[in-house]
Design a protein around this motif. Structure first.
Motif, PDB file in Angstrom:
ATOM      1  N   GLY A   1      88.518  55.035  -2.286  1.00 17.59           N
ATOM      2  CA  GLY A   1      88.553  53.594  -2.531  1.00 17.59           C
ATOM      3  C   GLY A   1      89.333  53.269  -3.789  1.00 17.59           C
ATOM      4  N   ASP A   2      89.447  51.982  -4.091  1.00 17.06           N
ATOM      5  CA  ASP A   2      90.149  51.532  -5.290  1.00 17.06           C
ATOM      6  C   ASP A   2      89.460  52.043  -6.559  1.00 17.06           C
ATOM      7  OD1 ASP A   2      88.462  49.555  -3.805  1.00 17.06           O
ATOM      8  OD2 ASP A   2      88.368  48.588  -5.764  1.00 17.06           O
ATOM      9  N   GLY A   3      88.130  52.161  -6.508  1.00 23.66           N
ATOM     10  CA  GLY A   3      87.377  52.630  -7.677  1.00 23.66           C
ATOM     11  C   GLY A   3      87.764  54.044  -8.078  1.00 23.66           C
ATOM     12  N   ALA A   4      88.073  54.872  -7.094  1.00 25.27           N
ATOM     13  CA  ALA A   4      88.407  56.276  -7.377  1.00 25.27           C
ATOM     14  C   ALA A   4      89.719  56.411  -8.134  1.00 25.27           C
ATOM     15  CB  ALA A   4      88.471  57.065  -6.065  1.00 25.27           C
TER      16      ALA A   4
ATOM     17  N   HIS B   1      77.284  47.106  -0.569  1.00 27.40           N
ATOM     18  CA  HIS B   1      77.914  48.377  -0.938  1.00 27.40           C
ATOM     19  C   HIS B   1      77.201  49.546  -0.266  1.00 27.40           C
ATOM     20  CE1 HIS B   1      79.410  51.742  -3.210  1.00 27.40           C
ATOM     21  NE2 HIS B   1      78.186  52.025  -3.603  1.00 27.40           N
TER      22      HIS B   1
ATOM     23  N   HIS C   1      81.832  58.632   0.131  1.00 31.98           N
ATOM     24  CA  HIS C   1      80.523  58.105   0.542  1.00 31.98           C
ATOM     25  C   HIS C   1      80.649  57.168   1.756  1.00 31.98           C
ATOM     26  CE1 HIS C   1      82.440  55.502  -2.444  1.00 31.98           C
ATOM     27  NE2 HIS C   1      81.814  54.487  -1.875  1.00 31.98           N
ATOM     28  N   ARG C   2      81.808  56.505   1.915  1.00 31.58           N
ATOM     29  CA  ARG C   2      82.002  55.581   3.033  1.00 31.58           C
ATOM     30  C   ARG C   2      82.884  56.273   4.073  1.00 31.58           C
ATOM     31  NH1 ARG C   2      80.519  50.806   2.035  1.00 31.58           N
ATOM     32  NH2 ARG C   2      81.040  50.902  -0.184  1.00 31.58           N
TER      33      ARG C   2
ATOM     34  N   GLU D   1      89.541  57.166 -11.866  1.00 31.94           N
ATOM     35  CA  GLU D   1      89.026  58.462 -12.326  1.00 31.94           C
ATOM     36  C   GLU D   1      90.187  59.352 -12.774  1.00 31.94           C
ATOM     37  OE1 GLU D   1      85.849  59.399 -12.422  1.00 31.94           O
ATOM     38  OE2 GLU D   1      84.958  57.711 -11.354  1.00 31.94           O
TER      39      GLU D   1
ATOM     40  N   TYR E   1      86.529  46.093  -4.582  1.00 31.47           N
ATOM     41  CA  TYR E   1      85.236  46.209  -5.275  1.00 31.47           C
ATOM     42  C   TYR E   1      84.833  47.655  -5.470  1.00 31.47           C
ATOM     43  CZ  TYR E   1      84.789  41.258  -4.882  1.00 31.47           C
ATOM     44  OH  TYR E   1      85.040  39.922  -5.024  1.00 31.47           O
ATOM     45  N   SER E   2      84.189  47.880  -6.605  1.00 31.91           N
ATOM     46  CA  SER E   2      83.501  49.138  -6.841  1.00 31.91           C
ATOM     47  C   SER E   2      82.054  48.704  -7.075  1.00 31.91           C
ATOM     48  CB  SER E   2      84.093  49.811  -8.085  1.00 31.91           C
ATOM     49  OG  SER E   2      83.300  50.910  -8.456  1.00 31.91           O
ATOM     50  N   VAL E   3      81.223  48.923  -6.075  1.00 35.62           N
ATOM     51  CA  VAL E   3      79.852  48.377  -6.034  1.00 35.62           C
ATOM     52  C   VAL E   3      79.933  46.847  -6.230  1.00 35.62           C
ATOM     53  CG1 VAL E   3      77.444  48.689  -6.765  1.00 35.62           C
ATOM     54  CG2 VAL E   3      79.033  50.604  -6.967  1.00 35.62           C
TER      55      VAL E   3
ATOM     56  N   ASN F   1      89.307  47.768  -1.150  1.00 38.73           N
ATOM     57  CA  ASN F   1      88.476  46.612  -0.752  1.00 38.73           C
ATOM     58  C   ASN F   1      88.168  45.729  -1.961  1.00 38.73           C
ATOM     59  OD1 ASN F   1      86.493  48.028  -2.122  1.00 38.73           O
ATOM     60  ND2 ASN F   1      85.361  48.633  -0.297  1.00 38.73           N
TER      61      ASN F   1
ATOM     62  N   ALA G   1      79.431  62.164  -2.541  1.00 44.71           N
ATOM     63  CA  ALA G   1      78.817  61.033  -3.246  1.00 44.71           C
ATOM     64  C   ALA G   1      79.430  60.845  -4.624  1.00 44.71           C
ATOM     65  CB  ALA G   1      77.320  61.284  -3.376  1.00 44.71           C
ATOM     66  N   ILE G   2      80.213  61.815  -5.079  1.00 45.34           N
ATOM     67  CA  ILE G   2      80.817  61.711  -6.413  1.00 45.34           C
ATOM     68  C   ILE G   2      82.189  61.065  -6.268  1.00 45.34           C
ATOM     69  CG2 ILE G   2      81.554  62.987  -8.465  1.00 45.34           C
ATOM     70  CD1 ILE G   2      79.541  65.194  -7.545  1.00 45.34           C
ATOM     71  N   VAL G   3      82.319  59.880  -6.817  1.00 50.39           N
ATOM     72  CA  VAL G   3      83.569  59.130  -6.634  1.00 50.39           C
ATOM     73  C   VAL G   3      84.761  59.931  -7.200  1.00 50.39           C
ATOM     74  CG1 VAL G   3      84.817  57.016  -7.286  1.00 50.39           C
ATOM     75  CG2 VAL G   3      82.410  56.891  -6.621  1.00 50.39           C
TER      76      VAL G   3
END
Ligand SMILES: Cc1ncc(C[n+]2csc(CCOP(=O)(O)OP(=O)(O)O)c2C)c(N)n1
Ligand SMILES: [Mg+2]
Length: 320
Positions: free
Chosen positions: A146-149, A246, A67-68, A152, A178-180, A176, A116-118
């Motif tokens: 990102g770190d959030g991914a 975000h 997404h980014r 998964e 953060y996840s949102v 970064n 858009a799907i992490v």
């Protein structure tokens, strides 16, 4: 080992950096005009890794992102007017206005999509790497996330498969923190090191604290050289900082989900200033002027382009 860079390298990195930053800031500035009708996830604060990376990338390499993803598209030498047109939903956009910011794809430059799907782009990037391997191409597949991914399941499955089959993929995690609105410490056990987990899984991994241009450059160079020459996967984790909200064009410091001191520390470590300290003022002014001109003409191109027609809606739709 930390390398020293030539002036020519610094100039190239600066040019890419300014292209990304000024473009993202222009999107942020113009967003309230209401002409960009898709959500935007901006990379202001996160420009340095894609800027340096652009030095090591070949035309035939694949990129796939999240997404980014604007910065990664620019690092792959994407077409800026077509990207802005895509965000404007115009027919001259990279996918004729159907994808928008979060589904940016441009196969002309081997930029194979954003999602858009992490986590979704990770297995697709491994598949692209596998196709290179099967077809005996010496290109690489670069996968950004990102770190959030990394939370998964698909991340671990993809990494495992790439390690097992020795697939030449460069996994790049821009951490970064953060996840949102959720910081790392509510999502992952304390003191976890993502890159250390990867070494345990069998994928050589690299880490950059992102303190200096030279340190990031050296990390990326060594990691990419390893994957290109050994034809194996590699994982790179780079610390970074998102300065804006975000999703959207604004700052969000009023929400208090992160410590402003932490953000200020990153802003004090700004890579635009660090790069400018190494360059002469004539080059800086000339580059900024050229890029501002390029960006303004990209927005004009998007603005003047026509919107898709009703009958275009069914074009590119999969039918069986
Ligand atoms: C599978 C999935 N889960 C949750 C979301 C909601 N979501 C969108 S962006 C995002 C944050 C992802 O964080 P990270 O991977 O660190 O990327 P960053 O936004 O920090 O660049 C989340 C949770 C989603 N889009 N897809
Ligand atoms: Mg993140």
């Amino acid at each position: 080992m930390v390398y020293s860079l030539t002036n020519q390298d610094i100039e190239k990195i600066y040019k890419k950096f300014i292209e990304i930053r000024f473009l993202e800031l222009e999107i942020s500035k113009r967003y309230s005009e209401g002409k960009m009708r898709c959500p935007v996830h901006l990379s202001v604060g996160q420009e340095i890794v894609p800027s340096i990376l652009s030095l090591f990338v070949k035309k035939t390499d694949y990129f796939i992102s999240t997404h980014r993803g604007h910065a990664h598209y620019i690092a792959k030498n994407g077409n800026i007017p077509e990207m802005i047109s895509e965000i404007y939903g115009k027919k001259t956009g990279t996918s004729e206005g159907k994808g928008g910011s979060m589904h940016l794809i441009d196969t002309k430059v081997n930029f194979m999509g954003t999602s858009a799907i992490v986590g979704n782009s990770i297995p697709v990037g491994v598949g692209l790497g596998l196709s290179n391997k099967i077809n005996k191409k010496n290109s690489l597949s670069f996968v950004f996330f990102g770190d959030g991914a990394t939370e998964e399941g698909v991340f671990y499955e993809s990494i495992n498969f790439a390690a097992l089959k020795e697939i030449p993929v460069v996994f790049i995690c821009e951490n970064n923190k953060y996840s949102v609105y959720s910081p790392l410490d509510v999502r992952q056990p304390k003191n976890r090191n993502i890159h250390k987990i990867l070494n345990g899984i069998g994928v050589k991994s690299f880490f950059s604290k992102s303190k200096s241009v030279e340190e990031i450059y050296s990390t990326l160079e060594q990691a990419i050289r390893y994957s290109r020459s050994k034809r194996k996967p590699v994982f790179i984790e780079c610390m970074t900082s998102r300065w804006l909200e975000h999703c959207g064009p604004n700052e969000d410091n009023d929400l208090n989900y992160r410590d402003i001191k932490e953000l200020d520390a990153y802003k004090k470590n700004d890579f635009q200033e660090k790069l400018e300290d190494k360059l002469n003022i004539t080059y800086i002014k000339k580059t900024q002027k050229q890029i501002i001109k390029k960006i303004n003409s990209a927005f004009k191109f998007a603005d003047l382009s026509s919107t898709p027609k009703k009958e275009d809606l069914k074009k590119h739709v999969f039918k069986n």
